[in-house]
Write an enzyme that holds these catalytic residues in place. Structure first.
Site, PDB file in Angstrom:
ATOM      1  CB  CYS A 381      43.738  19.531  37.583  1.00 43.50           C
ATOM      2  SG  CYS A 381      43.253  20.009  39.269  1.00 43.50           S
ATOM      3  CG  HIS A 515      39.703  16.759  36.488  1.00 43.98           C
ATOM      4  ND1 HIS A 515      41.006  16.172  36.947  1.00 43.98           N
ATOM      5  CD2 HIS A 515      39.825  17.752  37.799  1.00 43.98           C
ATOM      6  CE1 HIS A 515      41.771  16.329  38.071  1.00 43.98           C
ATOM      7  NE2 HIS A 515      40.810  17.481  38.511  1.00 43.98           N
ATOM      8  CD  GLU A 517      40.737  13.704  34.171  1.00 47.96           C
ATOM      9  OE1 GLU A 517      41.096  13.587  35.200  1.00 47.96           O
ATOM     10  OE2 GLU A 517      40.795  14.529  33.364  1.00 47.96           O
TER      11      GLU A 517
END
Length: 543
Positions: A381, A515, A517
């Site tokens: 990001c 993102h 994750e």
């Protein structure tokens, strides 16, 4: 019809209700049941999207664009069931919707009250979209006795009365503290917490007792007697060496068996071999690497909760221990000596997302260090945006490169996005509009270059990842950036929004606008984190 498990907490906060809910759901799922977990948050924010990470930890984003509590990350990581907008509700959202309906005249002149209007809205939320489920686990945020949580407790009391014992179960998570001076565990806080709950009309069926020492049988019997539950329903919950050992630990203590007994159900023993393999990899690594995470919220680990777990997952995939060094980006604004001292021991450097100008020059400096030293680099990001600004300044000759998030740079390599395409059509936002819920949120597709590193990592050229950002890399600067070696290897399907950049001449240098994750699981590590740790392992062998 779905059966409901209501999870409350008492004595103190931070007892791990979310982790308990995720672990119990994983155990029920391993027995063959279809599960979903929901979170009730009593605070008055509509969602956590505008809250500081220091107030609330990370904001977890779902595929359908909800900004939610970080506990939903636990839910997804443990069950693999993707969360939805319908899985997190706040008092703010409930009251907002009720007031809108009242202003519209939907209540036909009735006096709008907490009972029945607020409690009915909570019950409606709890029961929505559950037709295809066997169990719905509902976690109530906060601690029993909190004023703001009372409408939720009352709504669950009503639901329990409507469903009956065969349709719902209350699990109360409580604390049994160890008093060192006395040399013993104390059950009185648990007794008082249960008394508080029963005073609100709810008798818990199962008690999960958090304790730092083994709970003696005599104390279990005392808790059962004073709290009006079976002794077998008093479940000890000691601190675990890893959150991923919690499902196994709770199973050994009989939590899932006690839940099934409550409902009069029988099921095969859960297949937990994959969880056992994770614990074996966690406790018996074949090596270790150190990753430097250069961020601005490093004082609170929960601000990067999913990121932390995704790095652990990458280590599990590579059978190595990942040591995470949290580094304040502002340190790197003190000079090159500090940058070298902090980053030279790292086997990989990761710059995560964030908002605001503080620490951005430090992040840019860390990108430059990784690029020049050949250290594996992962930008997420804002981290990708800073990688593009660094590349513009130092390899593309654009000295005035910057982001309009932090001012009016001569060359806005990063700028605010006011419109973008979604499956539902064109989305538009005003630059000076509300902050909450106005970003590019949720899952969006990206097209990857067929000969790129990321296409090799994913094993695909079309991917879908979750976003949460208001600013984008300006595609108008693509040509000079690529001339400087920073290749745009992933773009939005319409070719307008950069999604991934990489440096083919670098051992491992990837920046992503999304993102990743948020989609990593212990049983299914995200490919980018798996490959990043693989690169870090290679780096460790070089130094």
């Amino acid at each position: 019809m779905a059966r409901y498990i209501f999870i409350t907490g008492g004595v103190v906060s931070s007892l791990g209700k979310g982790l308990m809910a995720a672990s119990l759901a994983a155990l029920l799922q391993a027995r063959g049941y279809r599960v979903r977990i929901r979170k009730f948050d009593p605070y008055l924010n509509v969602d956590p999207g505008t809250m500081s990470p220091y107030q609330h930890g990370e904001v977890y984003v779902t595929d359908d664009g909800a900004e939610t509590d970080l506990d939903l990350g636990h839910y997804e990581r443990f069950t693999g069931v993707s969360a939805r907008q319908a899985d997190n509700i706040t008092s703010g959202r409930i009251y907002r919707d009720i007031i809108i309906r009242e202003r519209r005249g939907d209540y036909l002149g009735a006096t709008v009250q907490v009972i029945p209007h607020v409690t009915d809205a909570i019950k409606e939320f709890a029961q929505a979209e559950t037709d295809d489920l066997d169990f719905v686990l509902c976690e109530i945020g906060g601690t029993v006795g909190d004023i703001e949580g009372l409408p939720f407790i009352e709504a669950l009391r009503q639901l329990h009365n409507e469903m009956g014992r065969e349709g719902s179960c209350f699990v109360h998570v409580t604390l049994v503290p160890y008093i060192a001076a006395a040399g013993e565990l104390k059950t009185k806080p648990t007794q008082h917490s249960v008394r508080e709950l029963t005073g609100l009309g709810i008798q818990p069926d199962i008690l999960l007792c958090r304790c730092e020492k083994p709970l003696p049988e005599s104390d279990r019997a005392k808790i059962a007697l004073f709290c009006n539950v079976r002794k077998s329903a008093v479940i000890p919950a000691l601190d675990a060496s890893s959150i991923y050992s919690v499902p196994l630990q709770y199973h050994l203590e009989g939590l899932d068996n006690e839940v099934l007994r409550h409902f009069g159900l029988t099921a095969p023993e859960p297949g937990l071999d994959r969880w056992k393999d994770i614990i074996d990899r966690f406790h018996n690594p074949e090596g270790e690497v150190t990753i430097g995470v250069v961020g601005k919220y490093v004082g609170l680990p929960d601000a990067y909760k999913s990121l932390n777990e995704a790095l652990v997952h990458g280590g599990l995939a590579n059978k190595v221990k990942v040591n995470i060094r949290w580094i304040d980006a502002e340190l790197f604004e003190q000079g090159d000596a500090e940058i070298t001292a902090q980053l030279e021991p790292m086997h990989g450097i990761l710059v995560p997302g964030g908002f605001g100008e503080r620490g951005t020059e430090g992040k840019i400096a860390s990108v430059r260090f990784a690029r020049e030293r050949g250290v594996p680099f992962f930008g997420i990001c804002l981290g990708m945006q800073m990688a593009c600004v660094e590349g513009a300044r130092n390899t593309a000759g654009i000295a005035g490169a910057g982001s309009t998030e932090f001012g009016t740079p001569a060359d806005p390599v990063v700028g605010i996005i006011t419109e973008w395409m979604t499956p539902e059509g064109l989305q538009t936002r005003a630059e000076g509009g509300d902050l909450g819920g106005t970003m590019r949120l949720g899952a969006y597709e990206a097209q990857l270059s067929g000969n790129s590193r990321v296409a090799s990592v994913y094993g695909a050229t079309t991917i879908s990842e979750r976003h949460r950002h208001r600013y984008e890399v300006n595609a108008a600067y693509r040509a000079p950036l690529e001339a400087g070696g920073l290749v745009f290897s992933g773009m939005s399907p319409d070719g307008l929004l950069p999604e991934i950049v990489e440096r083919p001449d670098h051992p491992w240098f990837i920046g992503v606008q999304f993102h990743p994750e948020l989609k990593s699981r212990p049983l299914d590590p995200h490919p980018l984190f798996r490959d990043f740790i693989t690169a870090a392992v290679k780096q460790a062998r070089l130094v």
